[in-house]
Each structure stands twice: as structure tokens, then as C-alpha cells.
Design a protein around this motif. Structure first.
Motif, PDB file in Angstrom:
ATOM      1  N   PHE A   1       0.865  -1.189   0.000  1.00 23.00           N
ATOM      2  CA  PHE A   1       0.000   0.000   0.000  1.00 23.00           C
ATOM      3  C   PHE A   1       0.898   1.235   0.000  1.00 23.00           C
ATOM      4  O   PHE A   1       1.974   1.225   0.598  1.00 23.00           O
TER       5      PHE A   1
ATOM      6  N   LEU B   1      -3.962   0.202  -2.184  1.00 21.00           N
ATOM      7  CA  LEU B   1      -3.322  -1.052  -2.570  1.00 21.00           C
ATOM      8  C   LEU B   1      -2.664  -0.870  -3.934  1.00 21.00           C
ATOM      9  O   LEU B   1      -3.325  -0.468  -4.898  1.00 21.00           O
TER      10      LEU B   1
ATOM     11  N   ALA C   1      -4.844   9.479   0.155  1.00 21.43           N
ATOM     12  CA  ALA C   1      -5.296   8.094   0.147  1.00 21.43           C
ATOM     13  C   ALA C   1      -4.152   7.155   0.490  1.00 21.43           C
ATOM     14  O   ALA C   1      -2.975   7.494   0.326  1.00 21.43           O
TER      15      ALA C   1
ATOM     16  N   TYR D   1      -0.517  -6.849  -4.963  1.00 22.03           N
ATOM     17  CA  TYR D   1      -0.883  -7.939  -4.058  1.00 22.03           C
ATOM     18  C   TYR D   1      -0.442  -9.251  -4.665  1.00 22.03           C
ATOM     19  O   TYR D   1      -0.677  -9.494  -5.862  1.00 22.03           O
TER      20      TYR D   1
ATOM     21  N   LEU E   1      -1.263  -9.124   3.864  1.00 23.99           N
ATOM     22  CA  LEU E   1      -2.456  -8.327   3.572  1.00 23.99           C
ATOM     23  C   LEU E   1      -3.268  -7.911   4.804  1.00 23.99           C
ATOM     24  O   LEU E   1      -3.629  -6.735   4.919  1.00 23.99           O
TER      25      LEU E   1
ATOM     26  N   GLU F   1      -4.397   0.920   7.860  1.00 26.24           N
ATOM     27  CA  GLU F   1      -4.794   2.059   7.023  1.00 26.24           C
ATOM     28  C   GLU F   1      -5.353   3.253   7.811  1.00 26.24           C
ATOM     29  O   GLU F   1      -4.915   4.383   7.641  1.00 26.24           O
TER      30      GLU F   1
ATOM     31  N   GLN G   1      -3.678  -3.943   5.536  1.00 30.46           N
ATOM     32  CA  GLN G   1      -5.022  -3.371   5.448  1.00 30.46           C
ATOM     33  C   GLN G   1      -5.426  -2.718   6.761  1.00 30.46           C
ATOM     34  O   GLN G   1      -5.887  -1.587   6.787  1.00 30.46           O
TER      35      GLN G   1
END
Lengths: 447, 447
Positions: free
Chosen positions: B32, B330, B327, B333, B116, B123, B120
Motif C-alpha cells: 500500500f 493497494l 489516500a 498484491y 495483507l 490504514e 489493510q
């Protein structure tokens, strides 16, 4: 950092003034009031909020040993102050409007009556707490009026100004009528219902969108909301229709879809159509992405079939007015009224009360700001909430505060409910207060 | 509240997605990046800030037993998630621009490479920390340019959005070039020098203004600043002149006077004259009261003899732009590039590096955003700061970060230094990145 209760969370001048007050023996009773000087452009009213945190601050106020050590070493203050700080507590009285009360400029929403060094010291954090929640509750109330009963969820933690802003904004938005917040901590701390959907990144991590929807649904079957705009919103809606029967076999019901980009008005119409003709009339449409009260109002005026809105940045930063012009001012000291007369910043002196009259239509007819103790018509809005440093009333629940706001918004005259208000609210200054101001000016000879 | 380190300080969807990722076995490596999409109107550049707090968050990330209990009882997630959360830590890599780096839209300032569910989850708080300090550091840097070497002090704690906002704004302003803050806690937490003066309420508590000045001076003789606008600014200045000899006999030197209302330009001229003809040439003039970078610039352009500015609300709330359009997206991945293509929100995929070229005049000539690993001309701005959850570099001191900002501002092309910038900064997208974006679009078939 966890320093929101630190005694050092203040402006250095508060400590400098405390030291001087003690040294000069000026420890008489002081009265300070917190009020907003003027409304942001286009706002028609304010909603009082933050009292619970303000009282908590006053009730628990103290200096830790580590802070005292640091202060002594800092050189900012001398031992004449630090020796007095060891037992420093707030022992004063507080009068305030209940949280959720609709109010207007120049109306005090909180009054502190305490020995001068205490009443002065608490200024910085009291403003910091009352200003922010009042700002966000007022902004949120505008959104509540614009949304006309649709669901409203706070999505704004990430762009709120830090952790405390995110948490207190969730509280302020909820007491103003929002339905909940994405912020999990706000549910634990305050009971604000937490809501959650899914992000675009989730969809990106799967080979195709339908698979992403299905995996999410299996993992989180309750209150299922699917985000359908990652690639193509209408195609996303069709995939939801195609997937629904398979999910139904697993006992999973799709609660809503979320649109987060593009022309939300046009897309909500086409998505509604796709869902309805696919037999998914019960699936709700949520919209998010850069929304504020003006955009919510515009979408609904144009008939967008949107059932709920996720509002982020514009709510938690109060994007069109990031601050209110507010103040915490000395109104009386040692029994004499005082007032600031700096150019453009003159205030009304003395201890004040605000009286509200309700008209025959059930709406607010007018407020009068008067000298405390002088009986007027209507209902007095300020009530005693703390005596000698201790609360005299059990704190209302957040849902009770929410009901106060709802009833206040209902009683707001129609022109002030508009996003661009059609009238100024009639706040009258009572003759007794005008007389007191003249007396205050006589007391201090400026030349 | 002290909950800024709570695991629950997040959006509910992060927990919902984590649960789904674990359930679906999607625990591969995700990348990310955090970036700003566009500049606020009239801003010409940004200053990266907040990395220190972001890394601290990642390094100490964990769930407490009490939070786990609450989560289990909340019903928001199931035991399949809570059982995994007990040992949940951040074990990923982080690359980032050093704090204080001047940067531009679309340039990533932080990249997270981690399994992941971790990448995530982090964030919400990462954005919350990086966004706010970057916002305030950038706003403060505009003020630093406008003030042309005059002293700048943060007065904004009271109207900052909560405690953490006040504290981190003081840090962000200092690293951008401010001289200090009124916030005492910021000195203890970060070494930001604390400055303090006096308030109008202090003057009101004494029978006359001269007595108030004298009592304050005796109690706080060091770095003495007297507020002279409570009644009449010029009369206040004359009282300071009259009082100075008496204070001198006590060994007290008046450092400065502060003006907080009225026409600061005209008043600073007349006050300067009164002080100078009274033999107080060394006494500095500080100004405060509703200032922002535009007003500071206007005052100095008109020759106001002001030596320093106290800036409050406009700084700590970033009044003209309470949020940045930023922002955390992602980008990759499981080894494949990803990108968001929602209408109006498309991003560049893959791991990126930003290369900066300096021209013969010592100013920034241009930046190129490219795929990480592809060597380009210039200096790479992102460096590895964390490996497997641990810092690989000792954190720079706040004064080192301040020097980074100062050198970045010096290297800024002249048109971008203006309050209304004269040019857009040339940020180029390298051909390798354009090719990667096309590849990313091929990987996911949207229909």
C-alpha cells in the motif's frame, strides 16, 4: 501518547498568570463564560456539545508527580507556583446548557465560578473540548436536516485531526442525530453504534469482483454491505443480483450496496432499477465519497433513491468552517462585573442567563440574554451542573442528549433550518444586562 | 480518554475485511502507498510529516486483553478473527520520505509492504497520523515563507480539534520552521520550545493596567511580554514606557509587547514610535489575533514593524483547507500490480520511487515518479525505515527534521514559494510506470 489528561495540556501563559495571581494575592472568585461570537457563513444555529468531557476534565484535574518534576526543571515557573500545584484541584461551580441544546451567538453555554487561578487555568482545555464537539455537533445537525430521515454514518476518522478528534467527532455526530460511526472505539467508549462495509482494496485482492463479494459475505454475513463501484458500478449491481440467490441458499441476505464514486444521483437511479428488476427491492443503497450537507440535499432534491449516506471528511473536519469564533471570557471578579473592550471583541459582562420562549406554533419564538437572577419569561437554559468541584446531576445518557437535539431541531423556526438560513435568530439583550455593561465600563478607567 | 493507542481506533470495515482475508486464505504480501491526490487551492507544495508517530504506531501495535474481550462480546467479529488477534503484530517493511521533505501530489510519501491483513488494518490510523501532521506542516511552511524570518509561535491549542491535534500541530509547526508553541505539553513531549505571554483577563483583574503589568513582571521577570491592547493600545504602550524605569531598578527587562486586536499594521507603527521615543528600542512587538499567512504577508508588505506573530486557529485547523485529498491505496498484491479505477479516483499501480533533480541554480528542477528498482537520474526520496516490523534507522531529532524542511523550502522554485503559486510543479510519470499501469488493467477484467 495518552496525554489528553495531562496538566501540561495548556498554554504556558496560564501557568505564568497563575504564578502572578498567587504572588499578588489575587485569588478571589472569578466568573468566566464560554460563548460563540458569531456563526459561520450560512449556518443558522449551533448545538451545544462537549459538556460531559469538560466536567470530567474539571473533576479529575490534578498534577502528577512526574509533571511537577518536569515543571520544576523546565524553568518556566518558580517554586512559589509548583509548591501550590501539588494539591491543585478544581473546587468551583459550573452552570451550563445541557448537551444537545440548540443555541445562538453571544449566549453563554457554560459558566465557571471559581477562585481566579483555577478559573483561569482551565480555559485552554475547556475551550478545546467545548469548541470542537459543538462545532461537529452543529455541522452534523445540518447534515441531519439535509438527509430528511435517511441513515447517516460517520466515516471520518481517517481524516479527523488526530485520535481524539476522531473519537469525539463520532460522539458529537451521534448526539446530533447521526445513526452511528465506522469508528469502533466510539462504540466501546460511548456506545455509538459501529457500522462497517468493505474497501476497494478488498475487491482488488480477488481474481474477480463476484468472488470478492462472495468471500466477504461468507466471512461477514450479518449487516452485509457490498461496495460495487470498484470497476463499473452498474456491472457491480448486476453481479450482486446474480450472486444473491447463491447467498440466499447459504442463509445470507444482502443488506445494502454502497456507491463511492461517480455521479451518485444517476448511478443510484440505475442501480435501484437493476436491483429492483433482479428481485432485490429490500437491498438498500448507501452512498459515500466527498459528501457534505449541500450535496446530500442536492441529491435528495433531485430524487436520488439513496437510503443512507456515509459522510467523512466534511463532518469530522467541519470542512467549510474548521473553527468557531468562540471565547471563554472573564465576566466578574471579586464581585465586580468585567468585560473586554478590545476593538471588535467587546463582550457582555456579569453572570448571565439565557431565557427561551416557545411560540404558539411550538417553535422557538426568541431568546433573551439577561443578568443571572433576574426572572424573565420563558425557560432558563443554563442550569447548575457542578458545585464545589462535584457534579450535582447524573450525566444524561448519549441517547437522552440525542433526544434533546432532536427536539431542539424540531422547534427551530423553519428559516433557520435551511442550509442557507433565511433569517437571523432573534436574540435580545435584556435592559438589566445593558445597564450592567455600563457599570462595568465605569469601574475600570482605561486612561 | 487516553485511547490513542487503542487497537479499536479504526474503522469497523478493517476488522470485517481482516476476518474475510483470513477466512479466504488471502494473507499474501500486499503493498500500500500513502499519497496526496491534489493540492488545496492556492497551495504550491506539501511538507511530509507524521512519520515518527506512524512508525511508533506500527512498532507498538497490539490488542489488549480488555479490547479482545470487548470485541468478542461486541458481535462485530467472530472467534475466527479474535483468536488470531491475540498475537497480532506488524511485521512488515516501510519505506518513506524523511519528515520535512517537500513533496507534490501523486508522490507516495510512505509505502507499507506486509501480509495483507496487517497492511489493510493499519490504514485508518496511518492516514489519521500522516494526513494531519502533513496538513499542518504544509500550512505552517506557508506561514514561515510569509513571515520572512520573523518569529512565529503556535497559539492554536484551544481551537485545535482535541488534545492530540493540539499536540501534533505544535510538533508539525515547529518542524516546518515555527519557533515554538504556547502548548506546554509539546515542550515536554517533543522539545518544542514553549512561549507564554498574558491574557486580557489578567489585566481585568487589577484596578488598573499599569498595576497589572507590574504584578505580572514581578511574578515572571524572564522573557517578559506585556499585552497592551486590553483598553487602548497606544495608551498601553505609554504605560509600558512609564513603567520600564521602575522595572529596570528591579532588574527586570521588558522583552516585548503584544497587540491582539485592532488595525495591527497602523498600531504597530504608532506603538513602535512610542516605544522608541521612550528609549525602548530593544522591546519587540508581537502581533496576534486571527492571523494567517495572507494577513502576515500583507502586514509585512505594508511595512508593519512587527517582530513576531502568534498564530492560532488558522494554523492548527488549517483554516482554508481543513483536510487534504489523500489516500492509502493497494498497489500490489501477491506479486501483481493493482490499481483503483473508480471514476475520478484512478491511481498509479506498483511499488514506486520518486526521483528529484536539482538544477544549476540549486533549486528543484523536477521530480519523476517511477517503478521502484528502476534507476533514474537524481536522488531517490523514499528510503527504507522499517524492516520486519522494526526500525532500521534511528529517528532524526526534531531539529534535524526542521533543517530538512528549511533546506527543502530554500530549494523550492520561486513561483511555488508564493502564497498563490505561479506554476505547477513538474512531476513526471516515468514510461515504466505507465507500462505497469497498462499491465495492471489487463490483469483484472472488470466485466
Amino acid at each position: 501518547m495518552g496525554q489528553d489528561k495531562s496538566f501540561l495540556l495548556t498554554d504556558l501563559y496560564q501557568l505564568a498568570m497563575m504564578q502572578a495571581y498567587f504572588k499578588a494575592g489575587e485569588t478571589g472568585t472569578a466568573v468566566f463564560e464560554f460563548f460563540v461570537r458569531k456563526l459561520p457563513d450560512t449556518w443558522g444555529f449551533l448545538v451545544a456539545a462537549g459538556l460531559e468531557q469538560a466536567l470530567d476534565f474539571l473533576e479529575t484535574l490534578h498534577v502528577s508527580e512526574a509533571e511537577l518534576d518536569w515543571l520544576e526543571r523546565s524553568g518556566h515557573v518558580g517554586p512559589s507556583l509548583t509548591s501550590r500545584l501539588r494539591d491543585f484541584r478544581f473546587t468551583g461551580d459550573v452552570h451550563a446548557m445541557p448537551e444537545g441544546t440548540v443555541f445562538f451567538p453571544h449566549e453563554p453555554i457554560l459558566r465557571v465560578t471559581a477562585p481566579l487561578p483555577q478559573a483561569q487555568y482551565v480555559e485552554t482545555r475547556l475551550i478545546n473540548l467545548l469548541h470542537f464537539q459543538t462545532l461537529i455537533a452543529s455541522k452534523a445537525a445540518r447534515m441531519v436536516l439535509a438527509a430528511k430521515g435517511r441513515t447517516l454514518i460517520d466515516f471520518g476518522l481517517r481524516r479527523a485531526h488526530g485520535a481524539e478528534a476522531g473519537l469525539l467527532a463520532a460522539r458529537a455526530a451521534y448526539l446530533a442525530g447521526f445513526d452511528g460511526s465506522a469508528n469502533v472505539q466510539a462504540e466501546r467508549a460511548f456506545g455509538v453504534p459501529a457500522f462497517g462495509t468493505m474497501a476497494h482494496s478488498f475487491v482488488h485482492c480477488f481474481a474477480d469482483e463476484t468472488l470478492a463479494f462472495e468471500q466477504f459475505a461468507r466471512a461477514r454475513p450479518e449487516n452485509l454491505v457490498l461496495l460495487i463501484d470498484t470497476y463499473d458500478t452498474e456491472a457491480g449491481a448486476r453481479k450482486v443480483v446474480a450472486l444473491a440467490p447463491r447467498l440466499r441458499e447459504m442463509g445470507i441476505t444482502i443488506g445494502a450496496v454502497r456507491l463511492d464514486s461517480g455521479d451518485l444521483g444517476a448511478l443510484s437511479v440505475s442501480v435501484r432499477q437493476i436491483l429492483d428488476s433482479g428481485g432485490l427491492r429490500a437491498v438498500r443503497i448507501l452512498a459515500s465519497g466527498g459528501l457534505d450537507e449541500a450535496e446530500i440535499s442536492r441529491l435528495l432534491r433531485n430524487g436520488a433513491p439513496i437510503d443512507g449516506f456515509g459522510v467523512g471528511t466534511s463532518l469530522t473536519t467541519s470542512s467549510d468552517a474548521a473553527a468557531l469564533d468562540c471565547a471563554y471570557k472573564l465576566q466578574e471578579y471579586a464581585g465586580l462585573p468585567r468585560r473586554k473592550r478590545s476593538t471588535g471583541k467587546a463582550t457582555w459582562p456579569g453572570r448571565k442567563q439565557v431565557w427561551r420562549s416557545i411560540g404558539p406554533d411550538g417553535r422557538i419564538a426568541g431568546d433573551t440574554i439577561s443578568v443571572d437572577g433576574e426572572p424573565r419569561e420563558g425557560t432558563p437554559l443554563l442550569q447548575q451542573v457542578m458545585r464545589a468541584g462535584e457534579r450535582v446531576l447524573p450525566p444524561p445518557s448519549l441517547d437522552e442528549i440525542r433526544a434533546t437535539t432532536a427536539s431542539g431541531l424540531e422547534r427551530l423556526p423553519e428559516p433557520l433550518r435551511r442550509l442557507t438560513p433565511g433569517a437571523h435568530f432573534p436574540v435580545e439583550i435584556a435592559p438589566a444586562l445593558v445597564a450592567l455593561a455600563q457599570e462595568a465600563d465605569r469601574i475600570v478607567n482605561p486612561t
